[in-house]
Write an enzyme that holds these catalytic residues in place. Sequence first.
Site, PDB file in Angstrom:
ATOM      1  N   LYS A 118       0.815  -1.212   0.000  1.00 24.36           N
ATOM      2  CA  LYS A 118       0.000   0.000   0.000  1.00 24.36           C
ATOM      3  C   LYS A 118       0.854   1.271   0.000  1.00 24.36           C
ATOM      4  O   LYS A 118       0.396   2.322  -0.425  1.00 24.36           O
ATOM      5  CB  LYS A 118      -0.973  -0.023   1.170  1.00 24.36           C
ATOM      6  CG  LYS A 118      -1.999  -1.138   0.963  1.00 24.36           C
ATOM      7  CD  LYS A 118      -3.091  -1.130   1.980  1.00 24.36           C
ATOM      8  CE  LYS A 118      -4.214  -2.069   1.599  1.00 24.36           C
ATOM      9  NZ  LYS A 118      -3.879  -3.505   1.824  1.00 24.36           N
TER      10      LYS A 118
HETATM   11  C1  LIG Z   1      -4.538  -4.541   1.269  1.00 26.51           C
HETATM   12  C2  LIG Z   1      -3.806  -5.813   1.137  1.00 26.51           C
HETATM   13  C3  LIG Z   1      -4.242  -6.816   0.259  1.00 26.51           C
HETATM   14  C4  LIG Z   1      -5.514  -6.688  -0.543  1.00 26.51           C
HETATM   15  O1  LIG Z   1      -5.435  -5.698  -1.553  1.00 26.51           O
HETATM   16  P1  LIG Z   1      -6.779  -5.127  -2.203  1.00 26.51           P
HETATM   17  O2  LIG Z   1      -6.346  -4.018  -3.084  1.00 26.51           O
HETATM   18  O3  LIG Z   1      -7.618  -4.650  -1.058  1.00 26.51           O
HETATM   19  O4  LIG Z   1      -7.437  -6.238  -2.937  1.00 26.51           O
HETATM   20  C5  LIG Z   1      -3.473  -7.960   0.155  1.00 26.51           C
HETATM   21  N1  LIG Z   1      -2.355  -8.129   0.886  1.00 26.51           N
HETATM   22  C6  LIG Z   1      -1.910  -7.198   1.739  1.00 26.51           C
HETATM   23  C7  LIG Z   1      -0.686  -7.461   2.533  1.00 26.51           C
HETATM   24  C8  LIG Z   1      -2.613  -6.008   1.898  1.00 26.51           C
HETATM   25  O5  LIG Z   1      -2.157  -5.075   2.737  1.00 26.51           O
END
Ligand SMILES: *Cc1c(COP(=O)(O)O)cnc(C)c1O
Length: 458
Positions: free
Chosen positions: A109
Amino acid sequence: MRYISTRGQGEPLSFSEAVLTGLARDGGLLMPESFPYVASRLRGWAALSYPELAFEIMRLFIDDVPEDDLRAIVNRSYAGFSVPEVTPVRQVGGVHVLELFHGPTFAFKDVALQFLGNLFEYILRREGREMNIVAATSGDTGSAAIAGVQGREGMRIFVMHPKGRVSQVQERQMTTVLSPNVFNLAVEGSFDDCQNMVKALFGNLSMRDRCHLGAVNSINWARVLAQVVYYFYAAFRAQRGMHAVQPSFSVPTGNFGDVFAGYVAFRMGLPMGKLIIATNENDILARYFMSGTYAVEGVQHTISPSMDIQVASNFERYLYCMADGKAQTVKAWMDTFRKTGALTPGVPNDPIMAAGRCDTARTLATIKKYYEQYGYLLDPHTAVGVNVAESYLEDYKPMICLATAHPAKFSEAILRATGHDLAHHPDLDALLDKPTRSVTLPAETAAVGDYIERTIAR
Ligand SMILES: *Cc1c(COP(=O)(O)O)cnc(C)c1O
């Protein structure tokens, strides 16, 4: 490029307006009016550095930030990553692992939220505005969003997390940030409660305007845009010399933001074999792609908590594409879904999309196998993606598996899988000794809204 709501109401917005708006005022999600088609540029882009490539892709979607300013924002956003490639690709066994976790909070993220923090600051300063960001987190968004905006002028951030349902490291990554513009709200409920409250607060248009609410969840288009970049970048790294390949991608999925970014890359002309949606036991999306019915069930708590999501907010963007941009159809689907908890748009006639589910036992076995055979540690989210990818490997290569978190963020799962306490990082271990700050609130929109209003008024 103009941005329009998936539910068809309101005037088209500029990019900057779309970024500040977050969720469209009619409750829909903002989408670019079209996807630029870039197939003829791929050869020229193949050798670009990550920030150079990000600039080239983003400027196709952004026409109200001067190019020099955009370049500076992009460069600043990726300078804080711990490796020069930003998102390196490593061959591990039969798959390519796209490591997206080299940012300040060790989850993918950061790739989007470092950019979004810089972008917010730039736009707010230019327009002399301020913003109060409201976010919901199942674990990783919160810390990445806080890292993106802490200490910046013109904005506060209020982050709701489900109390006791995020890992200790995740919780500490948020609550140890003591910047005066950061507020952590521990909510007595689930992530879906938190996400619903964000939507409800945005749906209260008078509060939204009075409090200048802003969004950092992947309902914000700028996040999806930032994530489109690494699909291109990874495809170029997986090709041999200048021989382009048709890679497949396996994406550990929760809110459908990351995999939707992959879909955008595909629609822009990036050749792909399969785009695989990998879920844990919370498999609403996997069930949908197999059965054509999207139906809510209860949330299960797993060792991949960032994917413990039932209602995937970005799915509406995909529905909008499936409905060929007919907002009336999307609106009718979403109304039915709100009333009944299910909708049946049918199995999409979309040959690149695929889906699979991986439960906790298989996740642990996958972590163990990759550690024992290749000496490589997968975090539990990444392991879900790798496990699902394995069932497609025979027919689809190269296979790029998105590694969404550093294993040290989930050291308990690594211990459980391998029998060894292997996954640590000094920066994360150091969090255990730091002071924390948060407030506990019930899962009631009024209580959260009230807290936000009182804090702003102080
Ligand atoms: C947020 C997240 C996901 C999921 O991603 P999305 O965009 O919500 O589908 C998967 N793995 C990790 C470690 C995350 O932080």
